[in-house]
Design a protein around this motif. Structure first.
Motif, short mmCIF file in Angstrom:
data_model
loop_
_atom_site.label_atom_id
_atom_site.label_comp_id
_atom_site.label_asym_id
_atom_site.label_seq_id
_atom_site.Cartn_x
_atom_site.Cartn_y
_atom_site.Cartn_z
N THR A 162 -1.34 6.85 -8.60
CA THR A 162 -2.14 5.64 -8.59
C THR A 162 -1.38 4.67 -7.70
N PHE A 163 -2.04 4.17 -6.66
CA PHE A 163 -1.38 3.22 -5.77
C PHE A 163 -1.51 1.83 -6.36
N GLN A 212 0.81 -1.22 0.00
CA GLN A 212 0.00 0.00 0.00
C GLN A 212 0.85 1.28 0.00
N LYS A 251 -0.25 8.84 -12.23
CA LYS A 251 -1.50 8.26 -12.71
C LYS A 251 -1.60 8.12 -14.22
N SER A 303 -1.49 -0.98 -4.78
CA SER A 303 -2.42 -1.73 -3.94
C SER A 303 -3.30 -0.70 -3.24
N GLU A 304 -4.43 -1.14 -2.71
CA GLU A 304 -5.29 -0.21 -1.98
C GLU A 304 -4.48 0.49 -0.90
N SER A 305 -4.61 1.79 -0.84
CA SER A 305 -3.87 2.56 0.16
C SER A 305 -4.82 3.53 0.84
N GLU A 306 -4.78 3.52 2.13
CA GLU A 306 -5.63 4.41 2.91
C GLU A 306 -4.95 5.78 2.99
N ALA A 366 3.40 3.55 -5.27
CA ALA A 366 2.57 4.34 -6.18
C ALA A 366 3.35 4.67 -7.44
#
Length: 194
Positions: free
Chosen positions: A123-124, A50, A56, A126-129, A53
């Motif tokens: 754009t990460f 996460q 994008k 993996s999902e990143s909070e 990045a």
């Protein structure tokens, strides 16, 4: 057509700036997220997915190139209010600062550069909070196109992840052209990609 001309100018500036500051071998080609992850694994970087990045899209990459933000390795610090620390640090200063982070709050900030704007360019992998309650965001630039400058960025990442007395979100930002951008053959030709 205007975009193509501007993009060519950015590429020329990138190559010129790299060649005038240091002798750097560039491996300029489109990369996949798998290649990025493999390079980290190969270098034994203990990374959190996460944290990874890329920019994008190609337009964002061109904008970064135009504004001289395609610099590797480089670290950017943002304080708890989301403002960028305006101080520029040398490689050795970054290394020292990441080991002795308590002085970071003493540096002036640029209130025109906000972390929320910067994160919109990423754009990460993996999902990143996106954390709102952090003391600092640290963004570390690196790229596969500069074959010999990874170790410094990876060491900075490890140091940043080991900061214990502050709540820190670290982003390891890869600045290579990315295959997820679906770069057209015409764009590849303009960029003179392999």
């Amino acid at each position: 057509m205007k975009f193509k001309i501007i993009l060519c100018c950015f590429i020329l500036v990138l190559f010129t700036s790299c060649s005038t500051t240091k002798s750097v071998d560039l491996d300029f080609k489109v990369r996949s997220n798998t290649e990025i992850v493999n390079k980290l694994t190969e270098n034994k970087v203990d990374f959190a997915p996460q944290d990874l990045a890329t920019l994008k899209d190609l337009k964002t990459w061109a904008t970064y190139s135009k504004s001289n933000k395609i610099v590797v390795p480089e670290v950017h610090f943002y304080n708890k209010n989301g403002f960028k620390v305006s101080q520029k640090f040398s490689d050795s200063q970054c290394s020292q600062l990441l080991r002795n982070f308590e002085t970071m709050e003493n540096y002036p900030v640029n209130e025109n550069e906000k972390i929320t704007d910067v994160l919109n360019d990423f754009t990460f992998i993996s999902e990143s909070e996106i954390l709102n309650d952090v003391d600092f965001y640290i963004i570390i630039n690196w790229a596969l196109l500069t074959q010999n400058n990874h170790e410094t960025a990876f060491n900075w990442y490890n140091s940043a992840k080991n900061i214990k007395d502050k709540k820190v979100k670290v982003v390891l930002l890869n600045l290579d052209l990315n295959e997820s951008w679906n770069i057209t053959e015409q764009q590849k030709e303009i960029l003179k990609l392999k």
